[in-house]
Design a protein around this motif. Structure first.
Motif, short mmCIF file in Angstrom:
data_model
loop_
_atom_site.label_atom_id
_atom_site.label_comp_id
_atom_site.label_asym_id
_atom_site.label_seq_id
_atom_site.Cartn_x
_atom_site.Cartn_y
_atom_site.Cartn_z
N LEU A 66 0.97 -0.91 -0.01
CA LEU A 66 -0.26 0.12 0.23
C LEU A 66 0.86 0.81 0.24
CD1 LEU A 66 -2.42 -1.15 2.23
CD2 LEU A 66 -2.83 -1.03 0.26
N PHE A 67 0.04 2.02 -0.22
CA PHE A 67 0.74 3.60 -0.37
C PHE A 67 1.70 3.84 1.14
CE2 PHE A 67 -0.21 8.24 1.08
CZ PHE A 67 1.63 8.54 0.14
N ASN A 68 2.29 4.41 1.45
CA ASN A 68 3.10 4.51 2.81
C ASN A 68 2.98 6.57 2.61
OD1 ASN A 68 4.94 5.46 4.81
ND2 ASN A 68 5.83 3.38 4.79
N PRO A 69 2.45 7.21 3.55
CA PRO A 69 1.99 8.42 3.51
C PRO A 69 4.27 9.08 4.41
CG PRO A 69 1.08 7.86 4.36
CD PRO A 69 1.56 6.82 4.01
N ARG A 70 4.52 8.41 4.67
CA ARG A 70 6.30 8.87 5.31
C ARG A 70 6.43 8.33 4.30
NH1 ARG A 70 2.74 10.05 8.13
NH2 ARG A 70 3.64 12.19 6.52
N THR A 71 7.26 7.83 3.01
CA THR A 71 8.12 7.52 2.79
C THR A 71 7.70 7.48 0.80
OG1 THR A 71 7.93 5.25 2.64
CG2 THR A 71 8.88 5.77 3.90
N GLN A 72 6.52 7.70 0.69
CA GLN A 72 6.07 8.09 -0.78
C GLN A 72 5.60 9.01 -1.08
OE1 GLN A 72 4.15 4.30 -1.14
NE2 GLN A 72 5.81 3.51 -2.77
N GLN A 73 5.51 10.19 -2.53
CA GLN A 73 4.51 11.19 -2.58
C GLN A 73 3.49 11.60 -3.40
OE1 GLN A 73 6.98 14.03 -4.76
NE2 GLN A 73 5.51 15.43 -4.59
N TRP A 74 2.43 12.00 -2.43
CA TRP A 74 1.13 11.44 -2.53
C TRP A 74 0.63 11.70 -4.28
CZ3 TRP A 74 -3.33 13.07 -4.94
CH2 TRP A 74 -4.58 11.99 -4.88
N SER A 75 1.25 12.48 -4.69
CA SER A 75 0.72 13.44 -6.03
C SER A 75 1.89 12.25 -7.85
CB SER A 75 1.50 14.47 -6.82
OG SER A 75 2.84 14.51 -6.37
#
Length: 132
Positions: free
Chosen positions: A81-90
């Motif tokens: 899954l997307f990780n908001p601490r290590t990945q950029q949403w956009s």
């Protein structure tokens, strides 16, 4: 249930600009209060510190649960899954009208598992955008 101090909760909320870090729903537009989510659940040896916590709306937090990944609806392959601490949403998502479109395996998997584009969530986003 794991204890998270008031100061740490406040820090996580402010870092997220009071919006869900998964679907971007503002906390002040949500019927139920947003929550602090362990990105990697404690049962998977996730820690209770700022680097493993995200601010999440109640829907995203319930749909995510303790999951770390699922299957990309486009390819069928497993994806984290997307990780908001290590990945950029956009990088992983795009907002097209009220829909959140996954651009990567992590984005598609997260959008699907967390049900970003259910009719109810689309209606919420439409109402929010028409009131701004």
């Amino acid at each position: 249930m794991t204890y998270i101090s008031i100061g740490l909760r406040r820090y996580v909320e402010e870092r997220a600009s009071h919006c869900c870090e998964y679907c971007l729903q503002p906390a002040d537009l949500s019927f139920f209060p947003h929550e602090v989510d362990h990105i990697v659940a404690v049962k998977h040896r996730g820690t209770t510190d700022a680097d493993n916590l995200a601010f999440a709306c109640w829907r995203c937090n319930r749909y995510k649960g303790t999951d770390l990944g699922s299957f990309d609806p486009q390819t069928g392959a497993f994806s984290f899954l997307f990780n908001p601490r290590t990945q950029q949403w956009s990088f992983h998502f795009a907002l097209e009208d009220a829909r959140i479109v996954g651009l990567t395996p992590e984005g598609r998997t997260t959008a699907n598992l967390l049900q970003f584009n259910s009719e109810e969530r689309l209606a919420e986003r439409r109402r929010a955008s028409s009131s701004s």
